[in-house]
Design an enzyme around this catalytic site. Structure first.
Site, PDB file in Angstrom:
ATOM      1  N   GLU B 205       0.833  -1.206   0.000  1.00  0.00           N
ATOM      2  CA  GLU B 205       0.000   0.000   0.000  1.00  0.00           C
ATOM      3  C   GLU B 205       0.867   1.255   0.000  1.00  0.00           C
ATOM      4  O   GLU B 205       0.366   2.377   0.104  1.00  0.00           O
ATOM      5  CB  GLU B 205      -0.919  -0.001   1.227  1.00  0.00           C
ATOM      6  N   ASN B 287       0.120  -7.675  -3.630  1.00  0.00           N
ATOM      7  CA  ASN B 287      -0.542  -6.902  -4.680  1.00  0.00           C
ATOM      8  C   ASN B 287       0.427  -5.989  -5.418  1.00  0.00           C
ATOM      9  O   ASN B 287       1.486  -5.626  -4.921  1.00  0.00           O
ATOM     10  CB  ASN B 287      -1.656  -6.047  -4.066  1.00  0.00           C
ATOM     11  N   ASP B 329      -6.544  -5.913  -5.474  1.00  0.00           N
ATOM     12  CA  ASP B 329      -5.758  -6.158  -4.261  1.00  0.00           C
ATOM     13  C   ASP B 329      -5.749  -7.632  -3.883  1.00  0.00           C
ATOM     14  O   ASP B 329      -5.824  -7.984  -2.712  1.00  0.00           O
ATOM     15  CB  ASP B 329      -6.255  -5.299  -3.089  1.00  0.00           C
TER      16      ASP B 329
END
Lengths: 123, 602
Positions: B205, B287, B329
């Site tokens: 992220e 991801n 994701d």
């Protein structure tokens, strides 16, 4: 360079407030600045931790009327400019002062819900 | 990993028989942790590594606790870790000592299981930077330690690996492996093969450039670094690299546009496995970043993939991408369970993996060929996995991106059909896998994201809702030979706990609303449950104590994504009084944050 800001949430030893400067928001109440601030809030990835609408995520909500490091304009400015422990990055190196004030203005423009300390499941 | 920017609506939108013999340390050094392809073989009643054995079966051959007597299980001990937060991972039990790593600030406790009340032998309190709490995407969790050769090895959240003397608690070495200024944190459990300590970062992220590293077990010195994306020279894809489906050089470079691979995420925060006969190390990657997939055209190899590497030098031997051009994701950091299964009449060396994307894969672990790929939960983003190409057949109406607006009803949600946080178990007695699953779907509204080092790099809002049936989770038994669910126990909330299977034909798991449960491994009937004081996101273990009896241990301490998704489960911060998540408004009625180690016995 912003002056040191005093937090009214602190206890002043001996009842004497330490000397400190003050910061006032040049955009206070400016709706266009609040709109700019919302865009900056997203562009600087603030929503990545504080959530869309600043409602809270890994970082705390910024629109619930409760504050860890003080909720005055100058205190919020300081939190953004210098960062805070536990992961709040210091943005003072990459954001102009005006940009930070616009974020403060955006947060200030959000309606603060009534603080209801009780969460209830049974009638 | 997982992140859900909120909208105002969304956040609120062998040797088993007989008595226990305290193994001397020489014996421990001689005993091989590899438990055989089927998770059988030598089992000394200890639990020395996260997945129980190199095959990651989380299967114990202990037989004292059975389906017939588990109803008499009772708590024999509990301990507050002093930390509130997601207690992921599992304790270790070695040489009559239980080792527990807490979430940040990553205290390591050593309990003396030979003494009444299990008093501490020592505790180790490392100096960990509090900054890591905010760089970790999704709570300040830790997934546990690894024991080998007299050392407890684990990661601190702030990008360090430490080795601690298992007897004295003295720090032996401490090595910086990750850089928080780039968004890297390190909650995963290290994995040790021979003298190599394998570690990786979180930061999918934060737009990191994901990698795995090997440290020298004796000194902590860095031996090799293998990136998960980029040029072959960085990915360590040389002459040995022979993927089953993809051909040609520079696959992990050409499948990105421009330099997107440099900020493309692809973290390593899950569980690792090792096959000593093939000398292959297996792990999944996370991801691709950012979530707005339009900023990174291409397959984005090797995001959302399984990589097979040589532990000695990190050389890549094969790779398979579960979700090319990952849009949702769908990290692939979940465990890779190594078992030999008969597929269509032929005994195969397989690797079984339950992906966030909702498919359960049975791969040939020698080559990376897909043998079976079937959905284990509701899947709408793809219709099936094409066996000839190994690629999912994507429902293009479920593709996401900033130009596509709000794409609705994508299943599974980005919490995954199964979260990698919750590793499955495999019982060779039943031939079944025991899997914590989620029944959540999501809407996905992507937006442009700017990469600013040390800040989140995401670009999506993804509110959840329950999938078909309304229940949000289930604990299931899965036959990986054919790709079929055999039984399920439906749960009101997503199931976020690991599991353990035993030769007593009992399986254990926990729930977010704070139950620890035992079920019949063959029928799925719940045989026993106990309210442990906080939601369970950890992994149960079972072991033989110094008194010769079998015990089961579990952490209670809701957190991880549930720290984010259900903010009302916390009570320790008067400045944080979020209302409940709209899709789970009652979770906080049943649990709040905690940090408790439980031990159960007959």
């Amino acid at each position: 360079m912003p002056p040191a800001v005093r937090s009214d949430a602190h206890v002043f030893a001996g009842g004497v407030a330490p000397p400190a400067g003050t910061l006032s928001n040049p955009f206070a109440g400016d709706r266009q600045a609040a709109g700019d601030g919302e865009r900056i809030f997203r562009a600087m990835n603030c929503d990545g931790c504080h959530g869309g609408g600043a409602l809270g995520w890994e970082g705390p909500s910024l629109v619930d009327g409760r504050w860890r490091y003080g909720g005055g304009d100058g205190e919020v400015f300081h939190s953004i400019y210098y960062g805070r422990p536990r992961g709040m990055p210091a943005y003072g190196g990459i954001l102009e002062t005006d940009g930070i004030w616009k974020i403060v203005t955006y947060l200030r423009a959000q309606p603060v819900p009534q603080d209801v300390p009780t969460e209830q499941w049974t009638p | 990993m997982t992140w859900q920017p909120s909208t105002p609506r969304a956040i609120f939108s062998s040797l088993d028989a007989g008595v226990f013999m305290r193994p001397c340390r020489i014996l421990l050094l001689l005993s091989l942790p590899w438990a055989g392809a089927q998770g059988q073989g030598r089992d000394d009643g200890q639990w020395t590594m996260p997945g129980k054995n190199y095959a990651s079966t989380r299967y114990s051959t202990l037989t004292a606790i059975t389906a017939a007597n588990v109803a008499r299980l009772r708590p024999v001990w509990s301990f507050s870790t002093g930390v509130l937060g997601g207690h992921e991972g599992q304790p270790l039990v070695v040489d009559g000592t239980m080792y527990v790593v807490t979430p940040f600030p990553n205290v390591l406790y050593a309990f003396d299981l030979a003494q009444e009340g299990y008093p501490l032998k020592w505790k180790y309190r490392p100096d960990v930077s509090a900054t890591s709490v905010g760089i970790a995407c999704c709570d300040a969790i830790n997934r546990g330690a690894f024991y080998t050769g007299g050392k407890i090895v684990y990661n601190l959240l702030d990008g360090h690996t430490v080795a601690v003397d298992a007897v004295t608690g003295k720090e032996l070495w401490k090595t910086q492996i990750a850089d928080m200024t780039r968004g890297e944190t390190t909650p995963m459990a290290p994995f040790v093969v021979k003298d190599r300590v394998i570690v990786g970062p979180s930061g999918g992220e934060f737009g990191i450039h994901g990698w795995a590293k090997a440290l020298d077990l004796a000194t902590g010195r860095l031996i090799w670094t293998a990136y998960n994306a980029g040029p072959d020279s960085a990915v360590l894809a040389g002459a040995a690299f022979k993927p089953f489906y993809d051909k040609g050089p520079e696959l992990a470079l050409k499948t990105w546009e421009g330099d997107a691979w440099q900020t493309g995420g692809v973290p390593v925060w899950g569980w690792l496995s090792y096959d000593p006969e093939l000398d292959l190390l297996y792990f999944g990657t996370g991801n691709a970043a950012p979530y707005n997939a339009e900023q990174r055209p291409g397959d984005n190899k090797w995001a959302s993939s399984v990589l097979a590497r040589r532990p000695e030098d990190g050389a890549l031997v094969w790779a398979y991408q579960f979700t090319p051009h990952e849009n949702w994701d769908y990290d692939a950091n979940a465990e890779m369970i190594l078992v030999d299964l008969t597929i269509q009449g032929r005994l195969r060396k397989t690797l079984v993996h339950f992906d966030k994307n909702g498919f359960a894969y049975t791969l040939d672990r020698v080559t990376g060929e897909v043998l079976v790929a079937e959905p284990f939960t509701t899947v709408t983003w793809a219709k099936r996995v094409d066996r000839a190409s190994g690629r999912p057949v994507v429902d293009t109406t479920r593709l996401t991106g900033a130009s596509r607006g709000n794409v609705r009803d994508i299943c599974p949600s980005l919490e995954g059909g199964k979260t990698p946080v919750a590793p499955a178990a495999y019982s060779p007695r039943t031939g079944l896998f025991y899997v914590a699953t989620n029944n959540l779907c999501m809407d996905f509204e992507a937006s442009a994201a700017a990469h600013i080092a040390g800040t989140p790099y995401i670009g999506a809002s993804t509110p959840y809702h329950a999938g078909p049936g309304g229940h949000m989770g289930a604990f299931i038994a899965w036959d990986a030979r054919v790709g079929r669910k055999v039984w399920e126990i439906r749960e009101p909330y997503p199931v976020w706990s690991g599991s353990v299977a035993t030769a007593g034909d009992v399986v254990f798991y926990g729930t977010l609303d704070g139950w620890f449960k035992a079920a019949d491994a063959r029928s799925g009937k719940v045989l026993w449950k106990f309210k442990v004081g906080s939601g369970v996101v950890g992994c149960p273990i079972t072991y033989r104590g110094p008194d010769g009896k079998q015990y089961v241990a579990i952490y209670a301490g809701i957190g991880g994504d549930w720290f984010l998704l259900s903010g009302d489960v916390r009570s320790d911060d008067p400045a944080d009084v979020r209302p409940p998540a709209d899709f789970a408004p009652n979770l906080a009625r049943h649990t709040s944050q905690g940090g408790i180690v439980w031990i159960f016995g007959l």
